[in-house]
Design a protein around this motif. Sequence first.
Motif, PDB file in Angstrom:
ATOM      1  N   ALA A   1       0.847  -1.202   0.000  1.00 58.47           N
ATOM      2  CA  ALA A   1       0.000   0.000   0.000  1.00 58.47           C
ATOM      3  C   ALA A   1       0.872   1.238   0.000  1.00 58.47           C
ATOM      4  O   ALA A   1       1.943   1.272   0.632  1.00 58.47           O
ATOM      5  N   PRO A   2       0.465   2.285  -0.645  1.00 62.37           N
ATOM      6  CA  PRO A   2       1.276   3.506  -0.670  1.00 62.37           C
ATOM      7  C   PRO A   2       1.349   4.159   0.703  1.00 62.37           C
ATOM      8  O   PRO A   2       0.334   4.306   1.391  1.00 62.37           O
ATOM      9  N   GLN A   3       2.537   4.498   1.148  1.00 59.64           N
ATOM     10  CA  GLN A   3       2.756   5.123   2.439  1.00 59.64           C
ATOM     11  C   GLN A   3       2.547   6.642   2.314  1.00 59.64           C
ATOM     12  O   GLN A   3       2.965   7.243   1.322  1.00 59.64           O
ATOM     13  N   PRO A   4       1.883   7.266   3.376  1.00 62.71           N
ATOM     14  CA  PRO A   4       1.661   8.728   3.308  1.00 62.71           C
ATOM     15  C   PRO A   4       2.971   9.479   3.445  1.00 62.71           C
ATOM     16  O   PRO A   4       3.907   9.024   4.112  1.00 62.71           O
ATOM     17  N   ALA A   5       3.047  10.600   2.810  1.00 57.18           N
ATOM     18  CA  ALA A   5       4.253  11.427   2.887  1.00 57.18           C
ATOM     19  C   ALA A   5       4.411  11.987   4.297  1.00 57.18           C
ATOM     20  O   ALA A   5       3.414  12.307   4.982  1.00 57.18           O
ATOM     21  N   PRO A   6       5.621  12.094   4.822  1.00 56.17           N
ATOM     22  CA  PRO A   6       5.840  12.637   6.172  1.00 56.17           C
ATOM     23  C   PRO A   6       5.355  14.087   6.260  1.00 56.17           C
ATOM     24  O   PRO A   6       5.610  14.901   5.373  1.00 56.17           O
ATOM     25  N   ARG A   7       4.634  14.372   7.366  1.00 52.36           N
ATOM     26  CA  ARG A   7       4.095  15.716   7.576  1.00 52.36           C
ATOM     27  C   ARG A   7       5.149  16.604   8.199  1.00 52.36           C
ATOM     28  O   ARG A   7       5.982  16.167   8.991  1.00 52.36           O
ATOM     29  N   LYS A   8       5.079  17.881   7.864  1.00 51.10           N
ATOM     30  CA  LYS A   8       5.998  18.852   8.429  1.00 51.10           C
ATOM     31  C   LYS A   8       5.419  19.445   9.727  1.00 51.10           C
ATOM     32  O   LYS A   8       4.203  19.461   9.923  1.00 51.10           O
TER      33      LYS A   8
END
Length: 398
Positions: free
Chosen positions: A365-372
């Motif tokens: 599954a695609p992993q969410p991009a890290p939040r700033k």
Amino acid sequence: MELPSTALLPHAYQSLVRLGTHLPFAQVVKELQALLDICISEATVRRCTLHTGVIAEAIQTEQAHPQQTRPRFPLPLATPNEQMVMGSDGGMVPLKGGVWAEVKTAVFAQVVTETASKSASEKGKTHDHSYFSRLTDAHTFADLASAEIARRGITIAKSVCAIQDGAEWLQGFVDGHRCDAVRILDFAHAAEYLGRVAEQGELAGQHVPKGWLTVMLHELKHHGPTRIMKHLAWWQKHRPLPSVSDALRYFGKRLAQMDYPQFQAQGWPIGSGMVESANKVVMQARLKGAGMHWEPGNVNPMLALRGEMCNERWEESWQHQQRWCKDQRHMQRRQQSEEKRARCAQELRVRIVHICLRLPSSTFAPQPAPRKGRTEGQKRWGRQTFSRHVLQEGSAKK
């Protein structure tokens, strides 16, 4: 050591093939036993000889088409000669199943010129003969013979004559390689037609003057066909015979090829004896033995070996064959290496697929991009900064 696939050493293997080119395979078994004390079966002799013949045929075919392949076996530079002669003819060879097929043979030679002849009797004779034979159609034969034609310098010779009978495919063969060649009808072939006229006349009870044939042949050889045609025309008018009609029709199309006085004055031979002997030397001596019947696919390999033997190029041909085998082994190893590399790559792809199928679907599954910004822990407890100096002071107090 690049040994052959049999249990024979290179010298014994070459001796086997050389004897198989000269003698029937059953006799080669006896000769090897007597000369080299080697016991080998007739089937092995046949297999080794024909395998070598296939290689020799492939090399000669490659030399005939240098523009299509990389020239691994370049032909030596031809020495231009003042007068060259070429001739072609066909001979029948027995095949399995009671079938007969025509083997086409071409012969090339130099003409003894006036400066080279030691006597007047040698003028017009030929020497330094070379041969080329194949069981194929006329068009393919003309293409395959181009290697031997280039090797003998037929295309660059000052003058060339073609001695042959009146077959149509022979004229096409000359047109394709040396269209300006002097065309000469074989004198013996013309004499054969006149002999049939005399023979049929006697069988029909007609009066044939004694010595008529001898006089006509002398007239044809020393004065040309003019008087001969008049005699045949008179005979056709007063004593019609099938042989007379055949001779008139045959000679009428080839009058320019029957100017024998002029041909002899120019130093050309007028007989195709060299072509007849070529059929006997190259083809008949090996392929028309008692009880022999050949597979069609085995005729050309044997003719290729016979050509190299009769042209006295056996050592050169053998070296080319060894190089051919070496190149074939190199290509085979390279092909096997490429196939193994492709097979390993395919197996690796299959393994990767199998491994991927065993993993849970969430793994792919695609992993969410890290939040700033601040993390959830920092929001809950506040931002804490631990520098290197603060940590060192804390450890010193302890």
